[in-house]
Design an enzyme around this catalytic site. Structure first.
Site, mmCIF file in Angstrom:
data_model
loop_
_atom_site.group_PDB
_atom_site.id
_atom_site.type_symbol
_atom_site.label_atom_id
_atom_site.label_comp_id
_atom_site.label_asym_id
_atom_site.label_seq_id
_atom_site.Cartn_x
_atom_site.Cartn_y
_atom_site.Cartn_z
ATOM 1 N N ASN A 11 17.835 -17.116 -13.798
ATOM 2 C CA ASN A 11 18.951 -17.984 -13.408
ATOM 3 C C ASN A 11 20.240 -17.333 -13.910
ATOM 4 O O ASN A 11 20.501 -17.333 -15.112
ATOM 5 C CB ASN A 11 18.748 -19.372 -14.029
ATOM 6 C CG ASN A 11 19.931 -20.295 -13.782
ATOM 7 O OD1 ASN A 11 20.822 -19.987 -12.988
ATOM 8 N ND2 ASN A 11 19.944 -21.434 -14.460
ATOM 9 N N TRP A 12 21.005 -16.788 -12.968
ATOM 10 C CA TRP A 12 22.225 -16.066 -13.372
ATOM 11 C C TRP A 12 23.395 -17.009 -13.644
ATOM 12 O O TRP A 12 24.463 -16.560 -14.046
ATOM 13 C CB TRP A 12 22.595 -15.028 -12.305
ATOM 14 C CG TRP A 12 21.571 -13.949 -12.164
ATOM 15 C CD1 TRP A 12 20.546 -13.685 -13.021
ATOM 16 C CD2 TRP A 12 21.461 -12.989 -11.098
ATOM 17 N NE1 TRP A 12 19.804 -12.621 -12.565
ATOM 18 C CE2 TRP A 12 20.349 -12.177 -11.385
ATOM 19 C CE3 TRP A 12 22.195 -12.742 -9.935
ATOM 20 C CZ2 TRP A 12 19.945 -11.140 -10.551
ATOM 21 C CZ3 TRP A 12 21.802 -11.711 -9.109
ATOM 22 C CH2 TRP A 12 20.683 -10.906 -9.406
ATOM 23 N N LYS A 13 23.212 -18.288 -13.346
ATOM 24 C CA LYS A 13 24.283 -19.276 -13.585
ATOM 25 C C LYS A 13 25.576 -18.779 -12.925
ATOM 26 O O LYS A 13 25.520 -18.177 -11.860
ATOM 27 C CB LYS A 13 24.426 -19.541 -15.094
ATOM 28 C CG LYS A 13 23.066 -19.882 -15.730
ATOM 29 C CD LYS A 13 23.148 -20.396 -17.137
ATOM 30 C CE LYS A 13 21.749 -20.751 -17.637
ATOM 31 N NZ LYS A 13 21.745 -21.307 -18.984
ATOM 32 N N HIS A 103 19.220 -28.783 -13.186
ATOM 33 C CA HIS A 103 19.412 -28.022 -14.420
ATOM 34 C C HIS A 103 20.249 -28.864 -15.384
ATOM 35 O O HIS A 103 21.146 -29.586 -14.957
ATOM 36 C CB HIS A 103 20.108 -26.687 -14.116
ATOM 37 C CG HIS A 103 20.073 -25.749 -15.281
ATOM 38 N ND1 HIS A 103 20.931 -25.896 -16.362
ATOM 39 C CD2 HIS A 103 19.275 -24.704 -15.564
ATOM 40 C CE1 HIS A 103 20.650 -24.960 -17.249
ATOM 41 N NE2 HIS A 103 19.652 -24.219 -16.792
ATOM 42 N N GLU A 105 22.625 -28.171 -17.182
ATOM 43 C CA GLU A 105 24.080 -27.942 -17.076
ATOM 44 C C GLU A 105 24.676 -28.755 -15.932
ATOM 45 O O GLU A 105 25.813 -29.208 -16.015
ATOM 46 C CB GLU A 105 24.348 -26.437 -16.915
ATOM 47 C CG GLU A 105 24.100 -25.721 -18.241
ATOM 48 C CD GLU A 105 23.645 -24.275 -18.112
ATOM 49 O OE1 GLU A 105 23.785 -23.680 -17.030
ATOM 50 O OE2 GLU A 105 23.125 -23.753 -19.118
ATOM 51 N N GLU A 173 12.907 -27.182 -19.833
ATOM 52 C CA GLU A 173 13.957 -26.486 -20.575
ATOM 53 C C GLU A 173 14.564 -27.435 -21.609
ATOM 54 O O GLU A 173 15.438 -28.256 -21.264
ATOM 55 C CB GLU A 173 15.069 -26.020 -19.631
ATOM 56 C CG GLU A 173 14.617 -25.018 -18.595
ATOM 57 C CD GLU A 173 15.784 -24.155 -18.105
ATOM 58 O OE1 GLU A 173 15.639 -22.927 -18.158
ATOM 59 O OE2 GLU A 173 16.826 -24.700 -17.712
ATOM 60 N N GLY A 179 20.406 -21.065 -24.334
ATOM 61 C CA GLY A 179 21.541 -20.256 -24.787
ATOM 62 C C GLY A 179 21.779 -20.309 -26.286
ATOM 63 O O GLY A 179 22.813 -19.837 -26.761
ATOM 64 N N SER A 219 16.113 -19.602 -24.215
ATOM 65 C CA SER A 219 16.107 -18.450 -25.127
ATOM 66 C C SER A 219 14.845 -17.586 -24.998
ATOM 67 O O SER A 219 14.340 -17.060 -25.997
ATOM 68 C CB SER A 219 16.333 -18.906 -26.575
ATOM 69 O OG SER A 219 17.600 -19.544 -26.689
ATOM 70 N N GLY A 240 17.654 -17.365 -18.618
ATOM 71 C CA GLY A 240 19.095 -17.323 -18.390
ATOM 72 C C GLY A 240 19.667 -15.980 -18.823
ATOM 73 O O GLY A 240 19.560 -14.980 -18.106
ATOM 74 N N GLY A 241 20.250 -15.942 -20.010
ATOM 75 C CA GLY A 241 20.952 -14.750 -20.503
ATOM 76 C C GLY A 241 20.164 -13.446 -20.327
ATOM 77 O O GLY A 241 20.704 -12.450 -19.831
HETATM 78 P P1 13P Z 1 18.819 -18.944 -21.749
HETATM 79 O O1 13P Z 1 17.635 -18.096 -21.368
HETATM 80 O O2 13P Z 1 20.113 -18.175 -21.752
HETATM 81 O O3 13P Z 1 18.570 -19.743 -22.976
HETATM 82 O O4 13P Z 1 19.013 -20.023 -20.548
HETATM 83 C C1 13P Z 1 17.917 -20.741 -20.088
HETATM 84 C C2 13P Z 1 18.292 -21.440 -18.856
HETATM 85 O O5 13P Z 1 19.104 -22.358 -18.864
HETATM 86 C C3 13P Z 1 17.665 -21.003 -17.604
HETATM 87 O O6 13P Z 1 17.878 -21.919 -16.583
#
Ligand code: 13P
Length: 262
Positions: A11-13, A103, A105, A173, A179, A219, A240-241
């Protein structure tokens, strides 16, 4: 017993413009090809921003890259006066296979309720997109209710509205792990993923529960992926990251090679 193909999703957000997405997808394709990666063994999906999807689609198709892709959200509506929204019909035309829904967010930034998440999931299913339904508890929820209650409640709300044969993916999640660099322990992830699978069994039946992939996210890194993938109810990861670093993400995808050594 149905075999569930592990799924590693990036997920590149709100990162990577379309030019960076093209370069990343090409490089990821070469890296995985060099490593003799097979999508039959581990399926890999990337979720770029909306504005990159057409470029990612044409790059994957013209370079014959063994990757799938999806969108990070969709509208519950098919068309009409909904300025700024994107219809599932458009995403299906772009050959998106998946769409992330709910998600944390979006639940936070856009006040998406369980009702909205359910309506979006139904829209995805209607347009032939596989919804990746995200659920998870905040640290306050964790303290008050324990880990499983909130994610199970969020999932149940969606499942009760779904046709029993709809293909879905569920992503657990924990909000506190996203993050933060503080991943859940493999046992915590296993416990909640098992509770989510039991909820699918209860609402949609045992066959659906056995066939549905439940992912862990929060993470995830190359260095901890193997510990999650050893758990029987964790079928993959929503990353994510670490999904925006070629070496890190391809190492996560190649977890079967280090699953016994970590
Ligand atoms: P991180 O891997 O950066 O913690 O993010 C997870 C995430 O929100 C994937 O959708």
């Amino acid at each position: 017993m149905v075999k569930r193909t592990p799924l590693i999703a990036g997920n590149w957000k709100m990162n990577f413009d379309h030019l960076r997405s093209i370069a990343f997808v090409q490089k990821l394709g070469w890296t995985l090809k060099d490593a003799k990666h097979s999508s039959a063994e581990v399926e890999v999906v990337v979720f770029p921003p909306f504005t990159d999807l057409r470029s990612v689609q044409t790059t994957i198709s013209s370079d014959k890259i063994d990757l799938r892709f999806g969108a990070q959200d969709l509208s519950p509506f098919d068309s009409g006066a909904h300025t700024g929204d994107i219809s599932g019909e458009f995403l299906a035309k772009l050959e998106c296979s998946y769409v992330i829904i709910g998600h944390s967010e979006r639940r936070q930034d856009h006040h998406e309720t369980d009702e909205v998440v359910t309506a979006k999931t139904l829209a995805a299913v209607k347009h032939g997109l596989v919804p990746v339904i995200c659920v998870g508890e905040t640290s306050e929820d964790l303290e008050k209710f324990g880990a499983a209650a909130v994610p199970v409640g969020q999932l149940r709300h969606v499942l009760e509205a779904l046709p029993a044969d709809a293909e879905i993916v569920v992503a657990y999640e924990p909000v506190w792990a996203i993050g933060s660099g503080q991943a859940a322990t493999p046992q915590q992830a296993q416990d909640v993923c098992a509770a989510l699978r039991a909820t699918i069994a209860e609402v949609l039946g045992a066959d659906q529960a056995a066939a549905t992939r439940v992912l862990y996210g929060g993470s995830v890194k190359a260095q901890n992926i193997a510990t999650f993938m050893r758990e029987p109810d964790v079928d993959g990861a929503l990353v994510g990251g670490a999904s925006m670093d070629i070496d890190e993400f391809s190492a996560i995808v190649r977890f079967p090679q280090h699953v016994t050594t970590v």
